[in-house]
Structure formats: C-alpha cells, structure tokens
Design a protein around this motif. Structure first.
Motif, short mmCIF file in Angstrom:
data_model
loop_
_atom_site.label_atom_id
_atom_site.label_comp_id
_atom_site.label_asym_id
_atom_site.label_seq_id
_atom_site.Cartn_x
_atom_site.Cartn_y
_atom_site.Cartn_z
N UNK C 132 -48.43 25.34 77.20
CA UNK C 132 -47.36 26.28 76.84
C UNK C 132 -47.92 27.21 75.76
N UNK C 133 -47.76 28.54 75.91
CA UNK C 133 -48.22 29.42 74.84
C UNK C 133 -47.57 29.00 73.51
N UNK C 134 -48.38 29.01 72.43
CA UNK C 134 -47.90 28.47 71.16
C UNK C 134 -46.59 29.11 70.71
N UNK C 135 -46.47 30.40 70.92
CA UNK C 135 -45.27 31.09 70.44
C UNK C 135 -44.03 30.56 71.16
N UNK C 136 -44.17 30.25 72.45
CA UNK C 136 -43.02 29.72 73.20
C UNK C 136 -42.77 28.26 72.87
N UNK C 137 -43.85 27.50 72.77
CA UNK C 137 -43.68 26.08 72.47
C UNK C 137 -42.96 25.91 71.14
N UNK C 138 -43.41 26.66 70.13
CA UNK C 138 -42.83 26.47 68.81
C UNK C 138 -41.48 27.18 68.67
#
Lengths: 515, 336, 346
Positions: C132-138
C-alpha cells in the motif's frame, strides 16, 4: 534544392563551453530512410531536439520544405510535418489506443470538445495506413511494447508527418517485433515519408538505411551511402579508432564443477534448464526477449521462484528465496535495466558500490565502516577505470558507461562465485564496452564463473567459452568453445534464436500473451 | 454485459456489494434504516461531500492532491455569511457568488505556486491550507456565527425541501434542495472530464506530464483549471455547509480534508494519477457517509465513525494494492 | 578560509540556508524583544515545548527519507497516550490494586511505547507486505487509530495522572527540562543510526530507488517494517511527553502537530521524494520553528496568525529550495545534455 525535405546549415549549440553540436550541416531527402549513428553524447539527440524546435541552436539555419528558419519553434516544426517519436514514446498508459493515437491531432486542431466517433475514426484510419488492427478500447498499459511503438507511429502519422524521427525505437522489442517494425518503416518510405532512424543496433541500421550520417563529439563525421560502409568502417568512424574485441581464452586448470543447475523449471518461464560451470567459465545465454533468459536469471537471484530443480554451488544444494540469499550463497546478478534496477542516482559512487555489501562492511559493533567503504570504492574505481574526479561524486554525474562500470563494481565487490551479467553493455558506448569486456575476462581469469546474458552476437562471441540458446522458454541449443570459434557460429546462434531460420512463425501473439 | 463492464469496473462492483451487505445488516437490526426519510437524510448529509469529492477526483486524476479545499470552503462560506451580515444583503445568489469568487481566487493561488515552482502538490497545498485558514481567521474574524445571527436566506436555503412528506410519527421530511447543486456539479464534472479536451488534458497530465506537454497541452492552463475548479466547488460547498449547520465555527472543516480524500480513494481513484471515475467516487462518498450517519441504527454512537471509516479505507486500499503487488511480481517488474 | 567556507556551503546548502535563517531570526527577535527573548524563562519554556513535537517531526522525517510519509504519527501518539492514561487512572488495574504509583507509571510508559510501536509495525506491514502506498496506508491508519481512540473514550479526555508521571513533563534537573534531555539523546541516537549503521544506509538507498535496493540484496520489507516501527516508537515517546505535560490524554490532542511535523521535516531539507535529507538538519528546522513560536507568543500573536505564518514559511522554504536546485542544476549540466536521459524510477 528540390527533393530535400530538410536542410540544416551550420548548426551549432554549446552548453557551458562544450560543443554539443559543432557546425553540423545535413540534408534529408524526401522518401529516404536516414540513420544517425554515433556514441552517447556525440550530438545525435541534440540534433533531433533542434529539428523539433525543442531547443534553439546558437548558430545556423534550418530549411524545411523550402521555408527557412533561423530559430525554429515546436509549433512551426510540427506544421512543417516534423514528428519525433522519443525513446519513452510519451504515451498515456491509462488511456485507450484510440485516444493515444488521436490526442495530439485533437490538440493541434484546437478542439474544445471530444467527439469519440471522430477519435475512433482517426485511429482506425492511421492503423489502416500501416496495415495493422488493434483493439481501440484497450488501455495502452495492457498492450505489448511493439504495439505501443505502432501507436506512437500512428499518432505521428495522424499529424501529417512528412519527416519522422525515431529515437532508438527497437530497444525494448524482440527480434521478430523489430522485423515487423522495420517492415512498416520501409512501407512508409515507399509512401513518400522520410524517416530519420537513430539506433545503436548497427545491423538494423544496415538493414533499413539509405543514408547513414555519423556523429562524433558533436561534429558530423560524414554522410555515407549505406552500401559504402561496412560494419568495421562504421565503427571506425564512430569511435575514431579500430576496435577489436579481444577473444576470451579460459586459462584455469581446475576442471571441477563449481556451479550446477539441474532440471530447473518454472512452467511458462523456463523449462528443464541444465548447466554445469567450472572456475573461469564464461557462459553466454542468449535468446529473444521473452525466451526465458531473463526469467531464468531472476530465478537464480531469488526473485522468480522455480517450481522444480536444483541449484548447486560447490557441491551444496542452495535454496535461494531472495537476493540476500543469493548474495550469501555466492551468486550475484547485474540486472538488465540500469536506471530502474541498479542506480541510486543522487548517491555517491562509493555508496552505490557498497550497497550490495553492507553486511561485509559492518563492524562487530554493528556500525558501517565508512573508511573501508571508501577504500573499497577507490580500489574499484582504479580496477574498472571509472572516470570520475573522486568517489564522492554522485553517479548521476557520470556517463552511461561509467555508471555501468560502477554497478559492475558493486557486484564484483560482493566477491561472487558466480556473477550473472544481464545485458552488461546496453546503452554503453563502444570505448566503455571494450573496457567492460576486458574486465569481465580478467575477473573470469581470476577464477570467477560468469554468466553473460546478451543478444549481441559479437559480445557473446568475444567473451564466452560456451553459449546456451533459449527459445520459447526452452533451451534449444548449446555451442561449445570449439564451435564458437568456427566462422558459422554467429549464423548458427541467430538461427537457433529465431527458430531454424523460419521467419514467418506467428510468434507475436504468443509473446504478447506473456507480456 | 460487455457494455456494462465498460461503465462499471471491478472496484465499483465491490463497493456496491459492500453498500448492499451493510444495508441488509443494518436493515435487519433496525427497520428505521430502510426508509425514504433516512435516505433523504443521508443524501442531505452527503451533499457537501459529493461536491468536494468531484473536485478532489479532478485533482487526483491530474496526479496531484489538494489539502487546502477545506480551508477554501470555510474561507468562502464564512466570509460570505459575514459579508451578508455586514452589508445586510440577504440574498442567496450573493452568498454563492462571493464564496465562489473567493474559491476561484484561492484556487488560482494554488495553481500558480504549483506550476511556477514545480512544488509537490501535497506540500504546496498543505502550506496554502494553513496560509488561507490563517489569513481568514486573522483578517476576517473567528467569531462563531450562531443561528440567530445567520442571514435568513441562508437559513431558508438550509431547510428548504423540494417536496415534503409526513412520516408515521407525524413529522415532515423531504428531499433537500441541495440535490440541485449536487446534480449540477456531478453532471458538469462528468461533461468536462469526458467530453471536453480540457478534461482529457487533465487526465493526460495525470497519465504522464511529459507526454501531455509533448502533445501540445498547455499545462499552465490545465493546472489553472484544476485548482480553480476545486476552489470553485469548495466555495459552493462552503455556502451549503454554512446553510446546513446552524452555528458556524470559523475553522470548522479545517483538518477534515483527509476524510474527504479517503472517500475518493475508497472510490478507486489512484494517487498516482490518471485513474479514477465518477461512479466510483460517488460510491466511495456513499460508503463513508453511510458509516458516519447510520451507525446509530446499529446502536453505536458517532464515536465509532472513524473506526469504521478507517477500517473500510484500509481494507479497500489494502486489497487493491495487494492485487497490483501480485501483478507486478508476476510480471517481474517489482514496482509494487 | 574562504575556500573552506565555499566548500562547506556547496557541501550542504540546506544546512547553510538553515543556519543562516536561524542566526538571522535569533538576531532579529533578540534585537526587537531583547531581554524578553533571551530571558531564562523564555529559553526554558522553549526547552519544554521543543521535545513535544520534535519526536513527531523525527518520526515523520525517517518515514519521508524512505520516500513515504507517516500521516498517523499524531493519531498513533494519541492512541498510545490514551492507553497509558487508562493504566495511570486505574481503569486497567483498578484503583485498589495495591500497586505503587511508580509501578503504574512504569507500566504506563511501557504500554504507551508498545502500543505506539505496534501501531508503527502495522503501518509497516501494510506498506511492505501489501504494497500500500505509504500515504494511503497511513491515511487509513490515521483514521483508524483516531477511530479507536474516539470509540473507546467516546470522545472524552482521560484525565488525572499521578504526580510522578507528571514530573516527566515538568521536572528540570540543572534547570534544563527533563524532556529536553530525552529529546537530545533520542535525536543523537537516531542521527547516529541513520548515518553509521547498515539499517540507516538501507533506509536512504530504499528511499532513492527501492527496486535497486531490492536488487542489491537489501531486505526491503523487513527494513520498512522496522522503520515504521521506529516511527511508531518515537510517536510513543511523544505521547508520554504530551500527556505528562497536560495531565490528560484525548483523541484529538495535538492535531496541528501533523502539519508542523511535515513542515519541520521539509524545512530541515528532507526530500519528500525520499533518499535525501539529514536528521541533524531537522533539529535546526525544529529550533527555527520553536523560535518563531516563542517570539509570536511574546508578540501575543493569535494561534491563527501563527498558522498563517507557518504556512507561508513552508511555501517560502520550498520555493527557496526550488530556486537553489535550479541554480545548482544549471551549473552542473555541462556536456550531459546529449546523453540518454534516464527515466527516474518510480
């Protein structure tokens, strides 16, 4: 002068005191295929950019269809029928084939609204012109590289191209796809289009070119009728010297089997591969793109798990599930795509070289030995003749050849038993190529076993003491050292790669299904 | 079937499935859920979010992201209300015009900064978000607008229903007038994205900036359109928000922007640009709003909103990312 | 001397710009506010305030060096703070468990650190194992952790902690706040780890080109999970500092810190695309932000005015960086023009 679609007179362009183009003049006739060849940095790309109006030359003038321009802008250039297909194709991956073909035309016509019927009609017409059909609604990222290349051609044609520049159009294509593309280019020429073809693959240049213009160090060496030139004279003009690749001779006396692949298979990728290697062997693996050679390399490196078979190093069966496992087992891989798979562009040469050896430059306390890292880098720079002021320079400031040497240094530093080199000289100029070959041979002479994956036959013939040929996921042939030294070796390899000289086998759909 | 496949993708089927299953579960727990009255309630509550979501979709399609739209919405809505109170011009059209103009201007600021200095859109709009919110609260004011102070036209707009019905308990309910701007915004966005070269340019930019430039698109004007359009929609949403809630706190929406983006992402839009659809976006908003407004039917307080929204978001991005990971491993590209 | 200085400037332009800005601000505010600015009270209060968001900024910075981002730092800290708060107020062990306050405090600290670290591990797993792209995951975990906090507290604060817990946030041995010591040590450790260990080096390499780091035999997935776990752990420390300073834990505490954390990381020269930036420069970014904060407080600016100025600052720094980059790129691009331009790895 009638018959010339483009005349460039005395074009010069300097960057920071360096001549990217030095007083270059050239004519391109209507309906000819004109090849530009030269090493990286010789000025070909700058010339194309000047002709497309992307950059303005310091001096000189350009005449297109009889209209003379002192400074050409992109809009004038397009209006005069100049179209450039860049190496990256500049397509829209999530848009459909139809839209990709028609988009530029719609923009050029200043359309405000989208008429889907018209978009499809334009696409169909252009595809018909090159005698192809495609699913117009398929997104670009779901079609093969060859078809993407065709979409880019159709897009250029839709804008009434009279002069088409193609920058390295065949790099990502398989040989059969290349043949199809070259056939289309020749057909377009018959219909009166002029094509300027830029390629590093000299056999393709000879196949299609009417005229060959050679660049070196920003200057034009000359225009040649392609029939006047031989492979060797062409290379001589490109490099300014006679290049001879030294032929590798194995000198090691230890004939024990050090590395063995037994019945390694992954259905759909490669099947029943068997290899035995001794110290100092350089095994070539060749085949078309998609023949399974790259899949095999990735599998040995732990990135493409095999379904059955064994890999044995020094008598021990190793199980490799990741690149880390591979490196620990003594197996290293120089990946094919330098930019996406190997380089850390803003990092220093020293950090690029150490990146695969971090565990070995870590002290007992768990700290990085920066001094050791630097010393390793200095040694490697000297060993591989990497041209750089110092090891702190970031690799993005190096030339392609020196970048490649840096990456090779990374893998040599891991001190592998077996080093796999996948396309070690792709996009590397001839001078660096010679350097790299010498290094590969010297590493082998010092005992390393090397697997060289390549589709450049001269490269294989110069460096390997045996060559394995793959086709359609299977090993289809094997040439020993003696066989490689015979004059028919190149022809034999070529015919094994493409399937017994049968040029008309319908393998494109098969390849597409895998892509 | 093939035609249908062209209009509804896999992700959208999943979303519809989730909405359906959720609705069935809630209906079995509480019969108050599956009523027209509740439907109208959810619709009214979703109006502002749908409008903003259309703007966010346009930005995400272009490969950018905008974090400043809540600040712009409050700037527009709050300033319009304060201006109406100060000038005594109690006219709804005036409110929309003022707020929309503010939105467009602030959006233009975003576009200029992003285009001229090549800043990452996230960082740039994070900065302008604070800047806009700070300018408004410093120079226009922070006084909460209470129900008594609210201009009559705005209050009337907030309560106006296109038609009314009476429920079993005898109280009236109906379809909110907000549906009109919502429908207009959705249709206009659809038209721009799919029927105009401008919209194609937005998507082309999101596919590949370099290719869009080489195609001859004027990226400056495309960016100008993208961010002023978001600004315009934020301005419209600001007025609707002010009309909807009874007392307006000056920094009310500030800090909630990621929830709106989450809704659009659940709807299938990719942060990498070029991918995302209107239907998916609407479904994404519906899921988030359903979770936010109907948990009471399951006996849960609104405190659980974040928990469920977060869970759905994680599930949906986790699933799609994992799929593309498997694909990239299969193709041996290792990009995901 | 001059050549040395030139070399220094060229080596680390970010540091030069930041130091220049820092000195300028100290001189500016020092001359306007004079004794008020240089007073012991003002300097000590800076010492109290810095660590609170410094840990969040540090967590953000290391996530950004991997080419990702951690939007969940504040939500994670609040979740951890609330869990610790439940231990401290006796909601977990009961008021009459007979446990001494000190034991409770130690357990609470451990709980905060463990919860926050687990929160980070979960981020790491989403990013490393599910891609998951970090921005979406977080973004997802931010909403989710916040959701957990809101759900279990029903939006209320957890208040009333023992005195020895509060002393973490209030005591000042030798006149320097205890939290400042913690901040100093933690930063030194993280900066050292980033520069001198293989783990730190892997983070930089991954941030620059993660396919190349995979091909270099770096264990990308393990490294990413460790990095986000570290970011979580640092958020846990922030949680302890925040809750002990205000004697309460709440789901929406420190909302504005998310922006500030990103701002400071970018200000400190951390490249949002990953692979570049130094943790030591982030410290200077933090000092700059704190000096502005304190000066604005002394000027009696409203929090809104501060927000405006921070937003402006962030844009200004990005624009300055852009101009410096462009200027630097121009002087470097000699004779490289006609080479095949590499397509940047995504």
């Amino acid at each position: 002068m009638p018959g010339n679609i483009l005349e460039a007179n005395n074009i010069s362009k300097t960057y920071g005191g360096v001549h990217a183009l030095d007083n270059v003049s050239m004519c391109i006739k209507a309906g000819e295929i004109h090849c530009l060849v030269g090493e990286n940095g010789s000025g070909k790309s700058t010339f194309v950019k000047v002709m497309s109006g992307a950059i303005t030359p310091d001096n000189g003038e350009i005449t297109l269809n009889g209209h003379t321009y002192r400074s050409l802008n992109p809009i004038d250039s397009i209006r005069e029928g100049v179209q450039v297909i860049y190496q990256d194709l500049s397509l829209f991956p999530h848009m459909t084939v139809a839209e990709n073909i028609s988009m530029n035309k719609m923009v050029a016509l200043g359309k405000k609204l989208v008429n889907m019927a018209e978009v499809r009609k334009t696409a169909e017409e252009q595809l018909a012109r090159i005698g192809e059909t495609m699913d117009l609604d398929c997104p670009i990222d779901e079609i093969s590289m060859a078809n993407r290349q065709l979409v880019a051609i159709c897009r250029a044609l839709s804008l009434d191209a009279k002069l088409l520049f193609m920058d390295e159009p065949t790099t990502a294509l398989t040989n059969i796809e290349v043949d199809r593309l070259l056939k289309i280019v020749l057909e377009l020429k018959e219909k009166g289009l002029s094509v300027v073809f830029i390629s590093h693959k000299l056999n393709e240049v000879f196949e299609v070119a009417d005229t060959i213009t050679i660049f070196r160090d920003g200057r034009k060496v000359g225009d040649f009728n392609s029939k006047e030139l031989s492979y060797h004279s062409l290379i001589y003009h490109m490099t300014g010297r006679n290049v001879e690749y030294p032929r590798y001779v194995r000198k090691a006396t230890d004939d024990n089997i050090r590395f063995e692949i037994r019945g390694l298979s992954r259905p759909g990728h490669f099947e029943d591969v068997n290899v035995k290697m001794r110290r100092g062997d350089i095994l070539g693996i060749t085949g078309l793109k998609g023949s399974g050679r790259e899949e095999l390399a990735l599998s040995l490196f732990g990135l493409n798990p095999s379904k059955s078979g064994q890999v044995i190093i020094n008598g021990k069966t190793v199980s490799i599930h990741s690149p880390t496992d591979a490196i620990v087992s003594g197996l290293s891989l120089l990946p094919e795509d330098r930019y996406t798979q190997a380089l850390f562009p803003t990092h220093s040469i020293s950090e690029n070289i150490s990146s695969a050896s971090l565990p070995s430059i870590t002290t007992k306390a768990g700290l990085l030995d920066r001094k050791g890292e630097r010393q390793n880098a200095i040694n490697m720079v000297a060993k591989l003749h990497i041209r750089t002021p110092n090891v702190e320079t970031s690799v993005q400031n190096l030339s392609g050849g020196n970048q490649q040497k840096t990456v090779i240094a990374r893998w040599v530093l891991t001190d592998p038993e077996v080093l796999i080199l996948d396309g070690p000289t792709v996009g590397v100029d001839i001078a660096s190529k010679v350097d790299i070959y010498e290094q590969i041979q010297s590493f082998a002479s010092q005992g390393m076993s090397i697997i060289l994956i390549s589709d450049e036959l001269p490269e294989l013939l110069a460096n390997c003491n045996s060559v394995m040929v793959m086709r359609a996921n299977k090993v289809v042939g094997f040439l020993s050292n003696e066989e490689l030294e015979k004059p028919d070796a190149a022809d034999r390899l070529q015919s094994m790669m493409s399937g017994g000289g049968d040029d008309f086998q319908p393998s494109i759909p098969v390849l597409e299904a895998q892509a | 079937m093939k035609r249908l496949k062209k209009y509804i993708n896999q992700n959208e089927w999943y979303l519809m499935g989730i909405i359906l299953i959720y609705s069935i579960i809630v209906t079995t727990q509480n019969s108050g859920f599956f009523t027209l009255e509740n439907f109208f309630d959810v619709l009214k509550g979703s109006s502002g979010m749908i409008i903003l979501a259309m703007g966010i979709l346009v930005v995400l399609l272009s490969g950018g992201i905008d974090l400043s739209f809540t600040a712009i919405a409050m700037f527009g809505g709050y300033s319009a209300a304060r201006l109406m109170m100060a000038t005594k011009i109690d006219n709804l059209a005036f409110a929309f015009v003022v707020s929309a103009v503010i939105g467009i201007l602030l959006g233009a600021v975003n576009a200029l900064i992003i285009h001229k200095f090549h800043l990452p859109t996230m960082i740039a709009t994070l900065g302008t978000s604070s800047l806009f919110s700070g300018i408004m609260t410093t120079f226009i004011g922070t006084k909460t607008i209470t129900v008594g102070m609210m201009p009559k036209s705005l209050r009337a707009f907030g309560g106006f229903r296109l038609f009314e019905m009476v429920n079993d308990a005898g109280s009236t309910y109906g379809l909110t007038v907000f549906i009109i701007p919502v429908v207009i915004v959705v249709v206009v966005t659809w038209f721009i994205l799919y029927k105009t070269m401008l919209g194609r340019g937005v998507i082309a930019l999101g596919n590949s900036e370099e290719a869009a430039k080489r195609s001859g698109f004027n990226l400056f004007w495309i960016r100008m359109f993208i961010y002023t359009y978001v600004g315009l929609l934020a301005g419209i949403m600001g007025v609707i928000y002010v009309a909807e809630v009874n007392s307006v706190y000056a920094v009310a929406l500030y800090g909630t922007e990621l929830t709106y983006i989450a809704a659009v992402v659940i709807g299938g839009a990719k942060l990498t640009g070029g991918e995302g659809k209107i239907l998916g976006t609407l479904l994404g908003v519906i899921i988030v709003r359903l979770l936010n407004s109907t948990l009471v039917f399951l006996g849960l307080t609104s405190s659980w909103n974040g928990f469920f929204t977060g869970a759905v978001l994680l599930f949906s991005v986790g699933l799609t990312s994992y799929m593309s990971r498997l694909r990239s491993r299969r193709n041996l590209t290792f990009t995901d | 001397m001059i050549t040395q200085m030139k070399k220094f400037i060229r080596q680390d332009t970010t540091l030069t710009v930041l130091l220049g800005l820092l000195i300028f601000l100290i001189l500016l505010f020092g001359s306007i506010l004079q004794d008020k600015f240089f007073s012991f009270d003002n300097i000590q209060s800076m010492g109290y305030q810095i660590p609170e968001f410094a840990f969040l900024a540090l967590a953000m910075s290391i996530a950004m060096i991997t080419g990702g981002i951690d939007l969940s730092v504040v939500a994670n800290a609040n979740m951890a703070g609330i869990m610790a708060g439940y231990v401290l107020t006796g909601a977990v062990f009961g008021l009459n468990s007979g446990m001494s306050d000190l034991t409770l405090v130690i357990i609470a600290i451990l709980v905060a650190l463990i919860v926050a670290t687990l929160g980070g591990v979960f981020n790491g797993i989403l990013i490393a194992k599910f891609s998951v792209p970090a921005i979406l995951a977080t973004l997802g975990t931010m909403t989710f952790y916040n959701g957990i906090s809101t759900a279990i507290t029903e939006g209320k604060g957890v208040v009333g902690f023992p005195d020895n817990y509060l002393s973490i946030g209030t005591s000042a041995p030798l006149g320097i706040p205890l939290v400042f010591y913690i901040f100093f040590i933690a930063f030194a450790v993280v900066a050292f780890v980033m520069v001198r260990t293989p783990f730190g080096q892997s983070i930089y390499l991954y941030g620059e080109n993660r396919i190349a780091s995979l091909f270099s035999g770096i264990k990308n997935e393990k490294m990413i999970i460790k990095t986000y776990a570290l970011a979580g752990f640092l958020s846990g420390i922030a949680a302890i500092i925040m809750t002990s300073r205000v004697n309460s834990a709440k789901y929406n505490y420190g909302d504005s810190y998310l922006l500030q954390a990103i701002l400071v990381a970018v200000l400190g020269g951390i490249n949002p695309n990953g692979g570049r930036g130094k943790v030591t420069n982030v410290i200077i970014g933090i000092l700059i932000l704190q000096i502005l904060q304190s000066a604005f407080t002394l000027f009696a600016f409203s929090p809104y005015a501060k927000r405006m100025i921070f937003g402006f600052m962030l844009l200004l720094i990005m624009v300055i960086n852009f101009i410096i980059d462009k200027w630097g790129a121009r002087s470097k691009s000699i004779a490289k023009d006609s080479e095949v331009v590499p397509q940047e790895a995504k």
